[in-house]
Scaffold this active site. Structure first.
Site, short mmCIF file in Angstrom:
data_model
loop_
_atom_site.label_atom_id
_atom_site.label_comp_id
_atom_site.label_asym_id
_atom_site.label_seq_id
_atom_site.Cartn_x
_atom_site.Cartn_y
_atom_site.Cartn_z
N ALA A 68 0.84 -1.20 0.00
CA ALA A 68 0.00 0.00 0.00
C ALA A 68 0.87 1.26 0.00
CB ALA A 68 -0.94 -0.01 1.20
N ARG A 99 -11.55 -19.13 4.60
CA ARG A 99 -10.65 -19.41 5.73
C ARG A 99 -11.38 -19.58 7.05
NH1 ARG A 99 -5.94 -15.18 3.86
NH2 ARG A 99 -5.31 -16.45 2.09
C1 LIG Z 1 2.65 -14.93 5.66
C2 LIG Z 1 1.63 -14.11 4.95
C3 LIG Z 1 1.29 -14.42 3.65
C4 LIG Z 1 0.33 -13.67 2.97
N1 LIG Z 1 0.00 -14.01 1.68
C5 LIG Z 1 -0.90 -13.26 1.02
C6 LIG Z 1 -1.24 -13.56 -0.33
O1 LIG Z 1 -0.72 -14.49 -0.93
N2 LIG Z 1 -2.15 -12.78 -0.95
C7 LIG Z 1 -2.75 -11.73 -0.34
O2 LIG Z 1 -3.56 -11.04 -0.96
N3 LIG Z 1 -2.43 -11.41 0.94
C8 LIG Z 1 -1.53 -12.14 1.62
N4 LIG Z 1 -1.21 -11.82 2.91
C9 LIG Z 1 -1.73 -10.56 3.49
C10 LIG Z 1 -0.90 -9.39 2.95
O3 LIG Z 1 0.44 -9.77 2.84
C11 LIG Z 1 -0.97 -8.16 3.82
O4 LIG Z 1 -2.28 -7.89 4.19
C12 LIG Z 1 -0.43 -6.95 3.06
O5 LIG Z 1 0.84 -7.24 2.53
C13 LIG Z 1 -0.37 -5.73 3.94
O6 LIG Z 1 0.23 -4.70 3.20
P1 LIG Z 1 0.28 -3.23 3.76
O7 LIG Z 1 1.00 -2.43 2.73
O8 LIG Z 1 -1.06 -2.79 4.17
O9 LIG Z 1 1.16 -3.32 5.09
P2 LIG Z 1 2.59 -3.98 5.42
O10 LIG Z 1 3.16 -4.72 4.29
O11 LIG Z 1 2.39 -4.70 6.70
O12 LIG Z 1 3.51 -2.73 5.65
C14 LIG Z 1 3.42 -1.95 6.81
C15 LIG Z 1 4.46 -0.86 6.71
O13 LIG Z 1 4.22 0.08 7.73
C16 LIG Z 1 5.43 0.38 8.40
N5 LIG Z 1 5.08 0.78 9.76
C17 LIG Z 1 4.23 0.17 10.63
N6 LIG Z 1 4.14 0.89 11.76
C18 LIG Z 1 4.92 1.96 11.61
C19 LIG Z 1 5.24 3.08 12.43
N7 LIG Z 1 4.69 3.25 13.62
N8 LIG Z 1 6.13 3.98 11.95
C20 LIG Z 1 6.69 3.84 10.70
N9 LIG Z 1 6.40 2.83 9.89
C21 LIG Z 1 5.53 1.90 10.34
C22 LIG Z 1 6.26 -0.85 8.29
O14 LIG Z 1 7.61 -0.54 8.44
C23 LIG Z 1 5.90 -1.31 6.89
O15 LIG Z 1 6.72 -0.63 5.97
C24 LIG Z 1 -0.28 -12.59 3.62
C25 LIG Z 1 0.05 -12.28 4.93
C26 LIG Z 1 0.98 -13.03 5.60
C27 LIG Z 1 1.27 -12.72 7.02
#
Ligand SMILES: Cc1cc2nc3c(=O)[nH]c(=O)nc-3n(C[C@H](O)[C@H](O)[C@H](O)COP(=O)(O)OP(=O)(O)OC[C@H]3O[C@@H](n4cnc5c(N)ncnc54)[C@H](O)[C@@H]3O)c2cc1C
Length: 637
Positions: A44, A330
């Protein structure tokens, strides 16, 4: 406060187009006058930062890790959904929309979900153009596989490393903008607080995790992409650094928190194998394309799996849900695994596991084909468990994996604080009470590449914003408060480690607010959390100091937030007197033990308002109207 989802009018399929036309624009030359803070560099955050910078905005991007590409998104294994219908098996935007609404047990906003399904196809084109090495079929088209809750194959994948490949694409786009001077990258910074000026989000206070310095960063809007909070359970499949703190800090400043009790428990994880384990490992849902789930029919049958003949096995998902079989969603698969183990049919040393067996698939398709599809997952399993899944069935058990709850956002992805946008897993988003597999990557990238770049322009173009600097008293106040909190954590100087408290909290949450819940247990959990929170502030031991790299201090801040936030989860679970998706209250189930919704009283988003540490949070509801999909009891039979 009246919650306005700002859903545009008009027919469902035209809402997004119409909204984009109606949104005000910032002209290209004016975009460089705006600063935007993006916190988080998962799918994201990276996609949002890169796209906003490409448009001309000045972006400041923050993450906890040493490199943006180590964000938790890199762990995603199985794939990303899109309604391309390449296999010609009956998929469409409408079907993806319908499956997602139904999969989420009718607790998501229709218009958002439809937009997500529409954008899904653009995401695949965009990522393929970036060079993401998606698997291809024999004719060269991108290949698809199936995920739970769908009867079509719509999941695009890059072996078992889809998140990694997608993140490398978004990261490359981000780094290009860093080189172009449009993104200023701040790795190893932890956002400790949000700064509001005139009730609008105008910046953050962050800690430099290497030097301990408290920094103030100003902007015209703030975008939180800080991921999910599954680690409130201590053991989860999430990265160790995943946390709720940024979202919780925003909540404390007036951003409502929606459906915090909606947690996804993933059915196929490597079971817990010791008291001092700190992390759980997912075995991707894609494995259920070929793996068959079973337990011995007889609880006393302790023979090794290969000695148990077909006639003595219960392929319970195939038996109970003939239409979807092993690919039920799930929440359904997890509850069924628990049910089998509760009935004494669990396998392995702890009896808290079921088999996921590839013998039939290997015999049918050959080992080479299975290896090509899942090789890295099999290798990971063997490394952790010491058993070769080509020879013997995997043992799996449900584990905390994803959080559908998050900060409430409107159709523009803006929270209840003006100028604070929330993307990806951090918002309460489009998945209702249960997310379908491969839909999180889709949502995170839809938010970052294709939605926010329009909607944030609408906000900036239509909102008068005075110049604000880091010297503003609001920044001063927040920086002082953040420093004082760190000092307080260090000063306790007690006898129990941060992890000890975190583990204790996780056990409370898993026992009482996990796969199944009841009112009595939830009340018990609430009391235990309050007690634990008090003990934390009296007895936590945080070694070291604040002017240095100090991981105990970082974790202490996050656990302190979890100790408050977990109570909100309990309050939310108690308020929702129905079962839906991942929220299963034992008092509300059908005769066949499926989740029983109460649409008359609970067809809404529950959004909570912070009213002080010792005051109950305020409850707000956003009613959900289903005009295009008929509310019905979910069935996967
Ligand atoms: C093992 C696993 C496998 C998965 N496989 C799939 C899949 O195959 N398909 C699918 O659709 N989904 C899958 N998911 C779910 C998916 O990976 C996540 O929901 C998604 O990647 C989240 O993306 P995001 O960008 O919202 O957050 P994240 O990738 O969690 O990124 C969070 C970011 O915020 C930063 N951050 C957090 N708090 C702070 C703070 N206080 N200050 C500064 N920075 C901060 C972190 O450093 C990081 O950069 C999987 C999840 C897991 C755990």
């Amino acid at each position: 406060m009246k919650l306005d989802g700002r859903t545009p009018g008009g027919p469902l399929a035209e809402k997004w187009d119409r909204h984009r036309f109606e949104l005000k624009l910032v002209n290209p030359a004016n975009k460089r006058k705006f600063d935007i803070i993006v916190v988080g560099t998962g799918l994201a955050g990276s996609s949002a930062s890169a796209t906003l910078a490409e448009l001309g905005y000045n972006v400041k991007t923050f993450c906890i890790q040493d490199s943006p590409r180590r964000a938790h998104s890199i762990a995603a294994q199985g794939g990303i959904n899109a309604a391309k219908n390449y296999p010609n098996d009956g998929d469409s935007i409408w079907r993806l929309f319908y499956d997602t609404v139904k999969g989420g047990d009718f607790r998501a906003r229709e218009a958002n979900v439809y937009r997500l399904a529409q954008i899904s196809n653009q995401i695949i084109d965009h990522c393929a153009a970036q060079g993401i090495p998606f698997a291809r079929d024999y004719g060269g088209l991108l290949a698809n596989r199936s995920f739970g809750g769908a009867q079509v194959s719509r999941t695009f994948y890059a072996r078992g490393q889809t998140g990694q490949q997608l993140l490398l694409g978004a990261y490359s786009a981000l780094i290009r903008q860093v080189a172009a001077g449009k993104v200023q990258m701040f790795p190893r910074r932890e956002m400790l607080d949000l700064v509001l000026v005139d009730e609008k989000a105008r910046g953050i206070v962050a800690r430099n995790m290497v030097t301990g310095e408290i920094e103030r960063h100003q902007a015209d809007a703030v975008v939180l992409c800080t991921g999910g909070y599954g680690n409130v359970f201590f053991l989860s499949t999430n990265a160790m650094g995943s946390n709720v703190s940024a979202a919780y800090r925003a909540y404390r400043h007036g951003a409502l928190f929606a459906n915090p009790c909606f947690t996804q428990i993933h059915p196929t994880c490597i079971p817990v194998h010791g008291t001092y384990q700190s992390k759980l490992t997912l075995m991707s849902e894609s494995l259920r394309n070929d793996g068959r789930v079973w337990v011995p029919k007889n609880p006393d049958d302790k023979r090794p799996p290969h000695q148990i003949p077909e006639s003595d096995r219960d392929y319970y998902l195939e038996r109970k849900y003939p239409s979807f079989g092993n690919l039920v969603p799930r929440d359904v698969a997890s509850r069924n695994a628990k049910e089998q183990c509760d009935a004494g049919k669990g396998v392995g040393e702890t009896a808290l596991a079921v088999y996921l067996d590839f013998a039939d698939a290997i015999q049918r398709d050959g080992k080479a084909t299975i290896e090509k599809k899942y090789g890295n997952l099999f290798q990971m399993y063997e490394k952790i468990s010491g058993e070769d899944p080509y020879q013997t069935p995997m043992m799996i058990y449900p584990a905390v994996h994803y959080t559908m709850g998050g900060l409430w956002v409107d159709y523009n992805l803006m929270s209840t604080i003006d100028g604070l946008f929330v993307l990806g897993e951090a918002n309460f988003s489009d998945h209702g009470a249960n997310r379908l597999g491969a839909s999180a990557l889709m949502q995170g990238l839809a938010d970052g590449y294709f939605i926010l770049p329009y909607t944030i322009g609408g906000y900036l173009a239509g909102t008068p914003l005075e110049d604000v600097s880091g010297e503003h008293p609001a920044f001063h106040d927040r920086a002082e408060a953040a420093a004082a909190r760190l000092k307080k954590l260090l000063a306790v100087n007690g006898s129990r480690t941060v992890d000890d408290f975190h583990r204790a909290l996780g056990m409370i949450m898993w026992d009482y607010c996990g796969m199944s819940r009841n009112n009595e247990g939830l009340e018990t959990a609430r009391g235990k959390i309050q007690q634990l929170r008090q003990e934390f502030w009296e007895d936590v031991l945080v070694p070291g100091n604040g002017a240095d790299f100090n991981q105990s201090l970082e974790r202490a801040g996050r656990v302190a937030d979890y100790l408050e936030f977990s109570e909100l989860m309990i309050i939310d679970a108690l308020a929702r007197q129905e079962s839906c998706g991942g929220h299963f209250n034992e008092a509300f189930q059908t005769e066949e033990n499926e989740a029983l919704r109460d649409d008359e009283n609970f067809c809404h988003v529950a959004a909570w308002e912070y009213r002080g540490r010792d005051t109950a949070p305020g409850f707000h509801k956003e009613p959900l109207a289903f005009e295009n999909v008929e509310l019905s009891q979910r069935s996967y039979k």
